[in-house]
Design a protein around this motif. Structure first.
Motif, PDB file in Angstrom:
ATOM      1  N   LEU A 171       0.797  -1.029   0.006  1.00 29.77           N
ATOM      2  CA  LEU A 171       0.066   0.015   0.090  1.00 29.77           C
ATOM      3  C   LEU A 171       0.895   1.217  -0.012  1.00 29.77           C
ATOM      4  N   VAL A 215       2.282   1.908  -3.310  1.00 31.25           N
ATOM      5  CA  VAL A 215       1.289   2.354  -4.287  1.00 31.25           C
ATOM      6  C   VAL A 215       1.095   3.939  -3.827  1.00 31.25           C
ATOM      7  N   ILE A 274       4.021   5.650  -5.617  1.00 25.80           N
ATOM      8  CA  ILE A 274       3.713   5.923  -6.923  1.00 25.80           C
ATOM      9  C   ILE A 274       2.965   7.069  -7.293  1.00 25.80           C
ATOM     10  N   MET A 275       1.900   6.872  -6.583  1.00 22.90           N
ATOM     11  CA  MET A 275       0.910   8.062  -6.740  1.00 22.90           C
ATOM     12  C   MET A 275       1.344   9.713  -6.247  1.00 22.90           C
ATOM     13  N   GLY A 331       8.262   2.993  -4.505  1.00 22.41           N
ATOM     14  CA  GLY A 331       7.157   3.399  -5.265  1.00 22.41           C
ATOM     15  C   GLY A 331       7.421   4.699  -6.155  1.00 22.41           C
ATOM     16  N   GLN A 356       0.401   6.159 -14.417  1.00 22.35           N
ATOM     17  CA  GLN A 356       0.182   5.881 -13.043  1.00 22.35           C
ATOM     18  C   GLN A 356      -0.482   4.419 -12.997  1.00 22.35           C
ATOM     19  N   ILE A 385       1.301   1.195 -11.116  1.00 24.00           N
ATOM     20  CA  ILE A 385       0.618   0.522 -10.003  1.00 24.00           C
ATOM     21  C   ILE A 385       0.377  -0.901 -10.283  1.00 24.00           C
ATOM     22  N   VAL A 428       2.460  -3.527  -7.985  1.00 22.90           N
ATOM     23  CA  VAL A 428       1.608  -4.639  -7.078  1.00 22.90           C
ATOM     24  C   VAL A 428       1.883  -5.967  -7.581  1.00 22.90           C
TER      25      VAL A 428
END
Lengths: 266, 313
Positions: A76, A79, A82-83, A170, A180, A184, A188
Motif C-alpha cells: 500500500l 502505491v 507511485i501516486m 514506489g 500511473q 501501480i 503490485v
C-alpha cells in the motif's frame, strides 16, 4: 527546502487518498494480527506439526502477530509512493509543482522526506491496528502479549522505517513508468506475485538461497521478524536486511531523480 | 529586477521535428504582449522553455536577466498559467492554492484573497474536478497571481471563457499592466486579444514572422469617403495636405485620424458626401496572410511565407 516539503505533505493530505489508504493499512494490520494470534501456538499439536508448523517462542509468536500484515502494508505504501508522482503526471500538476520548485532534484528530495514521514504516520496506524487486535487475542488465549520487550519493540519501530522505504521504491517506479495505472499494476504485480515466485524458483538451485535472501520481500522479513519463517538459517540479520532495503530505495530514488532532471515537461 | 523577458536564438527540436527555430524577442514591462500564431506554431513550447520546463536545444530565455530555474523566489517573480487542466480533480480550489502558497512560503490567507480577486470565492470548497472551463481559467489565473509577481505568462487565457469572462479578463489584465507588470499572453486567435494587447509577436512554424506594436501592425488610420464627385473631393483633400488614393470597391481612402476633418473639407469644397467612415485595418486577414500555408501539423510543407504587408489596405 522546508517550504517544498510542506507543500508535498499538503498535496498528500488534501485529497481523499491518504485516509482511504489509512483505513486499508489499519485493516491490513488488524486482520493479519487477528489471524496470526488465533492460529500460532508455542507447541503445535501433533496434527499441526505434521503440517509443518514449527514450535515457536513467545517472541516469535508476538512478532509474527504484530508484523505479518506489513506485507500488505508495504505494498500500500508503495502505491502511495507511485501516486505522489504518478498523479502529478496524470493530472499535469507536475507543471505547477516545477514552477513553484524549479530545482527538480529538490522537488524529488521534498517528496522523499514527505514519504518517509508518511511511512512513520502509516506505520503508527498499522501498529494501532495490529498491536490492538493482536494483543487482545493473545491475552484472551493466555499467551504472552509483550515478551522480550527490547527485541519486540525494535521490530515494531522498524515497521515505520520499512513502510517509508517501500514508499520510496514506489516513488522511483512512478517516475520510471509515467502512466500511473501501469505503474501501480506493475508494482503490485511484482511485489505480490513475481518477486515471491522468483524467490522460490531461485531457491531451488544450489546458489539460489544466498541470492534470494537479498530479494526485497525477504529483506523486509529479515528486518521485521529477525528470524526465518521457515526456520532456514539463510536469512539476513535485521540490520543487514535494513541496509539492503535502504539500498533498493536509494537506487529507485536515484533513477527517479535522474529521469526527472532530464525530462522535458510538456 | 526589471521583469523583462528576453528570448535569444531559442531553438527546440523534438527528434527531427524543429518545434521552435531560432526565435528571438523581448517582452517589455508595463505592456501587454500578445504571443500569436496558429495551433502548433510553437507557442506553448516556447513558453515552457521560458519557464524552465523544457530544455532548449540551443539559445537562452531569461526573466530580468536570470533563467527561470535560477530564480530565488520563482512564484513571487513570475506567475504562469499554462493549461486549464493543471489541477488534481479531487483537490479543492482553495487547497490547490494553499499547496502553492506553502511551496512559495506565502501565508495561507493568500488563497482566499486570490479566489475573491478572480471572482470565484464560492468555488473555494468545491473540488476542481467539478469546475467549469471558465472557473478553471480563473483558478489558473489565481495560481499565477499568488506571489504578486512582476511578470505574468498566460497560455491561451481566454480559452473557454464566455464573452463576459473575456471582457472581465481584458479589464483585469489592463489593470495589472497599469501596475507595471510584464504580461505575455499567447493566443491562436488575434481577434481574441486584439483589443487587449499593446505589442504583438506573431510566430509560424517556430519562427517569428512579425513583431511590433499593435498600432504598427494596424498601419495608418484611414478614413473612407464616397462621393459622386470623387475627383473634386480628391483635389480638395490633396490641397488640404492629405494623402488620398482610390479605395478598393469605390470611393477614396484618406490617411486621417478623424472623419470630422474629412467631412468639413468636403463641406467647404461644396462636394456632397454619401458615405464617410473610419477604416480599420483587417488584422485577422493580415494574421492569416502571415501564417497561412505554414501549418506543418496538416502535413503541408511551408511554401514560403506571405510577404509581410504594410498594415491596412
Amino acid at each position: 527546502m522546508g517550504t517544498a516539503i510542506k507543500a508535498e505533505v499538503r498535496k498528500l493530505l488534501t485529497t481523499r487518498l491518504w485516509w482511504g489508504m489509512a483505513i486499508a493499512v489499519l485493516a491490513a494490520g488488524a486482520l493479519l494480527a487477528l489471524l496470526m494470534a488465533s492460529i500460532l501456538n508455542e507447541t503445535p499439536n501433533p496434527e499441526q506439526q505434521a503440517q509443518g508448523q514449527p514450535a515457536m517462542t513467545p517472541l516469535q509468536i508476538a512478532t509474527s502477530t504484530y508484523t505479518s500484515g506489513s506485507a500488505f502494508g508495504y505494498v500500500l505504501l508503495m502505491v502511495i509512493g507511485i501516486m505522489t508522482i504518478g498523479s502529478e503526471y496524470r493530472h499535469k500538476t507536475i507543471t505547477g509543482s516545477l514552477l513553484a520548485v524549479p530545482h527538480r532534484s529538490r522537488l524529488i528530495a521534498a517528496k522523499v522526506i514527505a514519504l518517509l514521514a508518511f511511512g512513520v504516520l502509516y506505520g503508527l496506524i498499522f501498529l494501532i491496528g495490529s498491536v490492538g487486535a493482536g494483543a487482545t487475542v493473545l491475552s484472551i488465549r493466555g499467551l504472552e502479549v509483550f515478551p522480550e520487550p527490547g527485541t519486540l519493540l525494535r521490530s515494531l519501530v522498524l515497521v515505520l522505517l520499512v513502510l517509508g522505504l517501500w514508499a520510496l521504491i514506489g516513488l522511483g517506479l512512478g517516475v520510471l513508468i509515467t502512466n500511473q495505472i501501469a505503474a501501480i499494476l506493475v508494482g503490485v504485480g511484482v511485489a505480490f506475485i513475481v518477486e515471491p515466485l522468483l524467490g522460490v524458483l531461485v531457491s531451488q538451485v544450489s546458489w539460489g538461497e544466498s541470492l534470494a535472501k537479498y530479494f526485497p520481500s525477504r529483506a523486509t522479513n529479515a528486518v521485521l521478524q529477525g528470524y526465518a519463517q521457515d526456520g532456514s538459517t539463510n536469512q539476513l540479520s535485521w540490520w543487514a536486511g535494513a541496509l539492503v532495503l535502504i539500498g533498493y530505495a536509494a537506487i529507485m530514488v536515484a533513477i527517479g531523480t535522474f529521469l526527472t532532471e532530464r525530462r522535458d515537461v510538456t | 529586477m526589471d521583469g523583462r523577458i528576453d528570448v535569444r536564438n531559442l531553438s527546440k527540436s523534438f527528434g527531427t521535428f524543429r518545434a521552435v527555430d531560432d526565435l528571438s524577442f523581448s517582452v517589455e514591462p508595463g505592456r501587454i504582449t500578445g504571443f500569436l500564431g496558429p495551433n502548433g506554431a510553437g507557442k506553448t513550447t516556447t513558453l515552457r522553455m521560458v519557464l524552465g520546463l523544457i530544455k532548449p536545444t540551443s539559445g537562452t530565455a531569461t526573466i530580468g536577466g536570470t533563467p527561470y530555474t535560477q530564480l530565488t523566489h520563482p512564484i513571487s517573480t513570475v506567475g504562469a498559467a499554462l493549461e486549464a487542466t493543471n489541477f488534481h480533480p479531487g483537490r479543492t480550489g482553495r487547497d490547490h492554492l494553499r499547496v502553492i502558497a506553502s511551496a512559495a512560503g506565502l501565508p495561507d490567507s493568500r488563497a482566499d484573497e486570490l479566489l475573491t480577486l478572480v471572482g470565484i470565492p464560492a468555488a473555494a470548497r468545491k473540488r476542481a474536478g467539478g469546475y467549469s472551463m471558465g472557473m478553471r481559467q480563473r483558478l489558473g489565473l489565481a495560481a499565477a497571481l499568488m506571489g504578486d509577481p512582476k511578470v505574468l505568462i498566460l497560455d491561451e487565457p481566454a480559452n473557454g471563457l464566455d464573452p463576459e469572462g473575456i471582457r472581465w479578463l481584458r479589464g483585469f489584465l489592463r489593470h495589472l499592466a497599469s501596475e507595471g507588470k510584464t504580461i505575455l499572453i499567447s493566443s491562436h486567435l488575434l481577434a481574441e486579444v486584439e483589443q487587449t494587447v499593446d505589442d504583438v509577436i506573431i510566430i509560424a512554424n517556430g519562427r517569428a514572422v512579425r513583431q511590433g506594436t499593435i498600432d504598427e501592425l494596424r498601419g495608418e488610420k484611414r478614413v473612407r469617403v464616397l462621393s459622386p464627385q470623387s475627383d473634386r473631393l480628391a483635389r480638395a483633400l490633396s490641397d488640404a495636405g492629405l494623402q488620398v488614393r482610390p479605395a478598393e470597391g469605390g470611393g477614396l481612402s484618406v490617411i486621417a485620424d478623424e472623419t470630422a476633418q474629412i467631412g468639413e473639407i468636403a463641406y467647404r469644397a461644396g462636394v456632397p458626401v454619401h458615405e464617410l467612415h473610419s477604416e480599420r485595418a483587417d488584422l485577422e486577414q493580415l494574421f492569416f496572410q502571415l501564417t497561412e500555408n505554414t501549418n506543418r501539423n496538416l502535413g503541408d510543407p511551408a511554401q514560403g511565407f506571405a510577404a509581410p504587408q504594410e498594415g491596412g489596405r
